[in-house]
Design an enzyme around this catalytic site. Structure first.
Site: not given
Ligand code: DGP
Length: 114
Positions: A30, A87, A96, A100, A102
């Site tokens: 992340d 989430n 997003v 996914h 976590h």
């Molecule tokens: P959520 O809030 O459950 O939708 O989590 C989305 C997660 O995605 C958040 O913890 C940050 C991560 N994230 C967002 N953009 C990027 C990215 O461009 N690269 C990576 N590695 N993680 C990202």
């Protein structure tokens, strides 16, 4: 459906610290870690979130969780314990729109998560 940042990571359009890949999923660190280990496990198939999952996704969902458990072993956090979180939707904290899982660990988790 508009392309998400995670679809761009899958097609290597933007970089990510990828820790695991197979035919069905991709796992990467992340960008904004909330614990010493914070990995996202995503299906390669575009699926908006758990709220969009259907019976045909049953095996895929199980696969994502088994990959999370394997990665927890690989990261050395399995014995102490870890958390898997999904989430779903705006009130679930999903930002997003690509499913996914976590995987969080390396510190004491708290409950409720807030
Ligand atoms: P959520 O809030 O459950 O939708 O989590 C989305 C997660 O995605 C958040 O913890 C940050 C991560 N994230 C967002 N953009 C990027 C990215 O461009 N690269 C990576 N590695 N993680 C990202």
């Amino acid at each position: 459906m508009a392309e998400t940042i995670f679809s761009k990571i899958i097609r290597r359009g933007i970089p990510a610290d990828i820790v695991y890949e197979d035919t069905r999923c991709l796992a990467f660190r992340d960008i904004n870690p909330q614990a010493p280990t914070h990995i996202l496990i995503i299906p390669k198939e575009e699926l908006e979130g758990l709220q969009a999952a259907a019976p045909q996704h049953e095996q895929l969902l199980g696969h994502l969780l088994l990959v999370a458990a394997r990665l927890a072993e690989q990261e050395g956090i399995a014995a102490a314990g870890y958390r898997c979180a999904i989430n779903a939707g705006p009130e679930g904290g999903q930002t997003v729109c690509h499913l996914h899982v976590h995987l969080l660990g390396g510190r004491q988790m708290e409950w409720p998560p807030g």
